[in-house]
Design a protein around this motif. Structure first.
Motif, mmCIF file in Angstrom:
data_model
loop_
_atom_site.group_PDB
_atom_site.id
_atom_site.type_symbol
_atom_site.label_atom_id
_atom_site.label_comp_id
_atom_site.label_asym_id
_atom_site.label_seq_id
_atom_site.Cartn_x
_atom_site.Cartn_y
_atom_site.Cartn_z
ATOM 1 N N ILE A 7 54.654 81.441 108.213
ATOM 2 C CA ILE A 7 55.078 82.817 108.514
ATOM 3 C C ILE A 7 54.527 83.780 107.472
ATOM 4 O O ILE A 7 54.105 84.893 107.784
ATOM 5 C CB ILE A 7 56.629 82.898 108.570
ATOM 6 C CG1 ILE A 7 57.153 82.099 109.771
ATOM 7 C CG2 ILE A 7 57.090 84.341 108.662
ATOM 8 C CD1 ILE A 7 58.670 82.011 109.842
ATOM 9 N N GLY A 8 54.494 83.334 106.225
ATOM 10 C CA GLY A 8 54.084 84.253 105.152
ATOM 11 C C GLY A 8 52.586 84.420 105.002
ATOM 12 O O GLY A 8 52.135 85.419 104.419
ATOM 13 N N ALA A 9 51.792 83.487 105.562
ATOM 14 C CA ALA A 9 50.344 83.513 105.326
ATOM 15 C C ALA A 9 49.677 84.832 105.717
ATOM 16 O O ALA A 9 48.930 85.419 104.919
ATOM 17 C CB ALA A 9 49.687 82.340 106.046
ATOM 18 N N LEU A 48 45.664 87.130 111.863
ATOM 19 C CA LEU A 48 46.319 86.004 112.529
ATOM 20 C C LEU A 48 45.445 84.742 112.536
ATOM 21 O O LEU A 48 45.944 83.647 112.792
ATOM 22 C CB LEU A 48 46.700 86.392 113.963
ATOM 23 C CG LEU A 48 47.938 87.289 114.066
ATOM 24 C CD1 LEU A 48 48.137 87.785 115.484
ATOM 25 C CD2 LEU A 48 49.198 86.542 113.605
ATOM 26 N N LEU A 49 44.147 84.922 112.275
ATOM 27 C CA LEU A 49 43.263 83.748 112.247
ATOM 28 C C LEU A 49 43.667 82.754 111.160
ATOM 29 O O LEU A 49 43.350 81.569 111.239
ATOM 30 C CB LEU A 49 41.809 84.200 112.011
ATOM 31 C CG LEU A 49 41.110 84.861 113.199
ATOM 32 C CD1 LEU A 49 39.701 85.283 112.817
ATOM 33 C CD2 LEU A 49 41.059 83.893 114.380
ATOM 34 N N VAL A 50 44.360 83.243 110.145
ATOM 35 C CA VAL A 50 44.745 82.379 109.045
ATOM 36 C C VAL A 50 45.932 81.471 109.424
ATOM 37 O O VAL A 50 46.193 80.461 108.768
ATOM 38 C CB VAL A 50 45.065 83.242 107.799
ATOM 39 C CG1 VAL A 50 46.451 83.858 107.890
ATOM 40 C CG2 VAL A 50 44.970 82.425 106.536
ATOM 41 N N VAL A 51 46.616 81.824 110.510
ATOM 42 C CA VAL A 51 47.856 81.110 110.844
ATOM 43 C C VAL A 51 47.593 79.682 111.365
ATOM 44 O O VAL A 51 48.200 78.725 110.852
ATOM 45 C CB VAL A 51 48.698 81.935 111.845
ATOM 46 C CG1 VAL A 51 49.923 81.152 112.294
ATOM 47 C CG2 VAL A 51 49.122 83.241 111.192
ATOM 48 N N TRP A 107 49.112 76.280 109.728
ATOM 49 C CA TRP A 107 50.069 75.453 110.501
ATOM 50 C C TRP A 107 49.576 74.010 110.594
ATOM 51 O O TRP A 107 50.339 73.059 110.392
ATOM 52 C CB TRP A 107 50.242 76.072 111.889
ATOM 53 C CG TRP A 107 51.210 75.348 112.766
ATOM 54 C CD1 TRP A 107 52.560 75.291 112.650
ATOM 55 C CD2 TRP A 107 50.879 74.549 113.910
ATOM 56 N NE1 TRP A 107 53.111 74.527 113.637
ATOM 57 C CE2 TRP A 107 52.092 74.052 114.448
ATOM 58 C CE3 TRP A 107 49.681 74.213 114.541
ATOM 59 C CZ2 TRP A 107 52.142 73.247 115.565
ATOM 60 C CZ3 TRP A 107 49.744 73.400 115.678
ATOM 61 C CH2 TRP A 107 50.970 72.931 116.169
ATOM 62 N N LEU A 108 48.283 73.857 110.871
ATOM 63 C CA LEU A 108 47.710 72.507 110.977
ATOM 64 C C LEU A 108 47.793 71.793 109.636
ATOM 65 O O LEU A 108 48.098 70.596 109.573
ATOM 66 C CB LEU A 108 46.249 72.588 111.457
ATOM 67 C CG LEU A 108 46.070 72.982 112.922
ATOM 68 C CD1 LEU A 108 44.606 73.239 113.249
ATOM 69 C CD2 LEU A 108 46.629 71.874 113.840
ATOM 70 N N LEU A 109 47.518 72.546 108.576
ATOM 71 C CA LEU A 109 47.608 71.962 107.227
ATOM 72 C C LEU A 109 49.036 71.486 106.963
ATOM 73 O O LEU A 109 49.269 70.388 106.443
ATOM 74 C CB LEU A 109 47.183 73.011 106.193
ATOM 75 C CG LEU A 109 47.005 72.526 104.760
ATOM 76 C CD1 LEU A 109 45.799 71.601 104.651
ATOM 77 C CD2 LEU A 109 46.816 73.719 103.818
ATOM 78 N N GLY A 110 49.981 72.324 107.335
ATOM 79 C CA GLY A 110 51.396 71.956 107.152
ATOM 80 C C GLY A 110 51.760 70.726 107.946
ATOM 81 O O GLY A 110 52.465 69.833 107.459
ATOM 82 N N ARG A 111 51.293 70.677 109.198
ATOM 83 C CA ARG A 111 51.568 69.505 110.032
ATOM 84 C C ARG A 111 50.966 68.251 109.412
ATOM 85 O O ARG A 111 51.593 67.176 109.409
ATOM 86 C CB ARG A 111 50.967 69.701 111.436
ATOM 87 C CG ARG A 111 51.573 70.821 112.216
ATOM 88 C CD ARG A 111 52.807 70.456 112.936
ATOM 89 N NE ARG A 111 52.539 69.612 114.088
ATOM 90 C CZ ARG A 111 53.422 69.376 115.056
ATOM 91 N NH1 ARG A 111 54.639 69.907 114.969
ATOM 92 N NH2 ARG A 111 53.138 68.605 116.069
ATOM 93 N N THR A 130 43.481 82.481 100.836
ATOM 94 C CA THR A 130 43.875 83.817 101.295
ATOM 95 C C THR A 130 43.205 84.899 100.462
ATOM 96 O O THR A 130 42.708 85.901 100.982
ATOM 97 C CB THR A 130 45.405 83.966 101.207
ATOM 98 O OG1 THR A 130 45.993 82.940 101.980
ATOM 99 C CG2 THR A 130 45.845 85.323 101.722
ATOM 100 N N LEU A 131 43.203 84.682 99.146
ATOM 101 C CA LEU A 131 42.587 85.667 98.248
ATOM 102 C C LEU A 131 41.095 85.805 98.548
ATOM 103 O O LEU A 131 40.565 86.922 98.619
ATOM 104 C CB LEU A 131 42.795 85.232 96.793
ATOM 105 C CG LEU A 131 42.411 86.260 95.740
ATOM 106 C CD1 LEU A 131 43.282 87.502 95.848
ATOM 107 C CD2 LEU A 131 42.530 85.671 94.349
ATOM 108 N N ALA A 132 40.474 84.664 98.787
ATOM 109 C CA ALA A 132 39.040 84.704 99.110
ATOM 110 C C ALA A 132 38.814 85.452 100.418
ATOM 111 O O ALA A 132 37.898 86.292 100.526
ATOM 112 C CB ALA A 132 38.499 83.280 99.216
ATOM 113 N N ALA A 133 39.670 85.190 101.397
ATOM 114 C CA ALA A 133 39.535 85.884 102.684
ATOM 115 C C ALA A 133 39.762 87.375 102.510
ATOM 116 O O ALA A 133 39.065 88.209 103.110
ATOM 117 C CB ALA A 133 40.535 85.306 103.684
#
Lengths: 439, 179
Positions: free
Chosen positions: A41-43, B129-132, B136-140, B163-166
């Motif tokens: 959610i935070g990303a 939203l592309l980062v989501v 999520w996959l990483l978390g899974r 994220t910082l790089a993006a």
């Protein structure tokens, strides 16, 4: 050009704060509670925060706006142009013109945004819809950095007090003024002179100009005859505007007109007509400001009259005006035509008109009361009582108008072009007759 | 109440749409836990709805922060397995709500929303939203290793670095795009 205040600076937006707090707490919660869903959610908010912070502005912009015109007639428009400098850090500019009575703005009621770089700074067209002193072009301007991380302002810019002159009312009159007594002008005089209007043909006398000889009549009669003409003269026109109160609602130049709207527009139109005819025009306002413009002619004088009309604010006279036995002192001189623009609800105006008429002055009252006007009363007033009081006041007004008509002072409602032609002609005919005037 | 109604009447159609999205975002995000197995009770839903209404009315205020924190809290408490696919719905709802609030706060409610600005923010929202999905996959992928506490710290650190790089890349492309 009016500049924005110097203490304006960039500030983080609520959007940046929201994304920052959401991102920080989501990541912290994920770590502390081992809840991976919070990271998901935070990303995006981490990303929004990062980009917003990376666009931190470095330079302070300056903002100023100005109007294209300083003097306007009601119904005309001008453009408010915004100048922005040092705005390289900004991506979006928002302009919002402050709402003001009887002022319209385009486009979108003066609320516009633009993407700087892709689009030019938008201009806003502003148009006053009613005469008077109007604050035009005051606006709030805000600048935003890319990704809405920081906002500059909103700062107040612009705002000029513009005197809006009465609209150019279509008015023309072909009637003679009753008592032309000046030196030059366009009105036919009762005296013979060197004008162009034919007066008659008479036998030649020593001193007559040869170009005045009428050869056809001279040959037929066997004696020299000359053509005589009327002199052409100007007149003094005194415009009296009753600004003791404003009756009725004003909807601007396109809407319904209040009594003061009618008075000001009619006085302006009549002044313009007479000034263009070469007459001397004066203005006297009966009201709080007691504005007064002396006799004069020419375009500059007309502008002065219109500026004075635009500055009128309705209100009762103060105590000083009541000196002289409660009679209004209008300063009327002989040979002047007096045009009174009034709703005739004040006793003092009716008395002044009657007194002048008795003195032999040509007075014409233009009734400016709107036909379906209702009095403005406090909210807690009984409507039935207010209606009764208004009926009584209307009856009194009718009596005053009847008495004025009996005295020989015509009262006409304003209807635009030709409104006062007929009455001016009858006043002129009456002025040509020998009469005894009371003093 | 009358003042609210009058305030609503002053809003332009585009602003009304934006305020609707601002309002719906947090509500949808909370309701998204339902299909995942835990419906929000009324005593959770009503306060969040009230906060969302306040957020929609005042998109420039800090009510939005409180609203989002309430949503985060509910997602923490509601599910054993927070990586249900419905979390993607919640994220999209929150981002749409955030973007709508940003667009609404560019001017007063009586100001129509600028078309090119909407298009620009729609692209930005999609990019963000592309980062989501990767997250999520990483978390899974790492879900089974939650017993190892260090792996989460490492994962979050990697995510933040990415994220910082993006962010730097997106900001750089923005600057290049400006004349």
């Amino acid at each position: 050009m009016n500049q924005a205040p110097l203490d304006a600076r960039w500030r983080p937006t609520a959007a940046l704060a929201r994304s920052m707090v959401t991102a920080a707490l989501a990541v912290a919660g994920a770590l502390l509670l081992s809840d991976p869903s919070l990271v998901v959610i935070g990303a995006p908010f981490v990303l929004l925060t990062g980009i917003g912070l990376l666009h931190r502005p470095e330079r302070t912009p300056t903002v100023g706006s100005a109007l294209d015109h300083q003097v306007l007639h009601e119904g005309q428009g001008t453009t408010s142009r915004l100048a922005v400098t040092d705005a390289d850090d900004a991506e979006v500019l928002t302009r919002v013109v402050q709402e003001a009575p009887y002022v319209v703005a385009r486009p979108r009621d003066g609320r516009v945004a633009a993407l700087l770089g892709d689009e030019p700074v938008p201009d806003i067209e502003i148009g006053p819809r009613r005469w008077g002193r109007r604050l035009l072009g005051e606006e709030r301007v805000a600048l935003f950095t890319p990704w809405a991380g920081y906002r500059f302002g909103p700062v107040t810019a612009g705002g000029q007090l513009v005197r809006v002159l009465p609209g150019p009312a279509p008015y023309d009159s072909r009637a003679e003024v009753p008592q032309p007594l000046g030196l030059v002008g366009a009105h036919r005089s009762r005296r013979r002179g060197s004008g162009t209007e034919l007066d008659g043909i008479r036998p030649f006398q020593p001193g007559d100009r040869l170009r005045r000889v009428n050869w056809r009549v001279s040959l037929r009669t066997g004696d020299l005859h000359v053509v005589t003409a009327r002199a052409e003269e100007d007149t003094g026109v005194l415009l009296v505007v009753d600004a003791l109160a404003d009756h009725g609602a004003s909807g601007g130049i396109d809407g319904e007109a209040s009594s003061l709207d009618v008075a000001v527009r009619a006085a302006s139109a009549v002044a313009e007509h007479h000034v263009r005819s070469g007459d001397r025009v004066a203005l006297r306002v009966i009201g709080r400001g007691r504005e007064h413009v002396g006799y004069g002619t020419g375009a500059r004088h007309l502008r002065r009259v219109q500026h004075t009309l635009a500055a009128i604010r309705p209100g009762e006279l103060d105590g000083r005006a009541e000196q002289g036995g409660g009679l209004l002192q209008l300063g009327v001189t002989g040979g002047t035509v007096v045009l009174v623009f009034s709703p005739m609800l004040a006793e003092s105006v009716g008395t002044a008109a009657a007194t002048l008429t008795r003195r032999g002055v040509a007075v014409l009252v233009v009734d400016t009361l709107p036909p379906d006007v209702r009095p403005a009363v406090p909210e807690d007033t009984d409507p039935a009582l207010a209606a009764l009081a208004w009926r009584m006041r209307s009856l009194e007004r009718s009596l005053v108008l009847d008495r004025l008509a009996t005295l020989g002072c015509p009262v006409v409602p304003w209807r635009g072009p030709g409104t006062i032609d007929r009455v001016l002609r009858s006043l002129a005919r009456r002025a040509a007759l020998p009469r005894v005037a009371g003093r | 109440m009358r003042g609210w109604a009058e305030g609503l009447g002053d809003l332009t159609a585009s602003q009304l749409v934006l305020r609707g999205l601002v309002l719906l975002g947090p509500v949808v995000a909370v309701l998204a836990t339902g299909p995942a197995g835990s419906w929000a009770p009324w005593w959770v839903l009503l306060p969040i709805l009230a906060l969302a209404v306040g957020f929609a009315a005042l998109p420039e205020s800090s009510v939005g922060i409180a609203t989002y924190l309430a949503v985060l809290a509910w997602w923490t408490l509601a599910l054993e397995d927070g990586l249900d696919p419905m979390v993607l719905v919640a994220v999209v709802a929150l981002v749409v709500s955030h973007v709508a609030a940003v667009l609404a706060s560019y001017g007063p409610g009586e100001m129509p929303v600028h078309g090119p600005l909407v298009r620009r923010w729609a692209v930005r929202g999609a990019l963000v939203l592309l980062v989501v999905p990767p997250t999520w996959l990483l978390g899974r992928g790492l879900r089974d290793d939650t017993a190892q506490h260090g792996i989460w710290v490492t994962g979050v650190a990697v995510a933040l670095a990415a994220t910082l790089a993006a962010a730097v890349a997106l900001a750089g492309s923005d600057r290049e795009a400006q004349p």
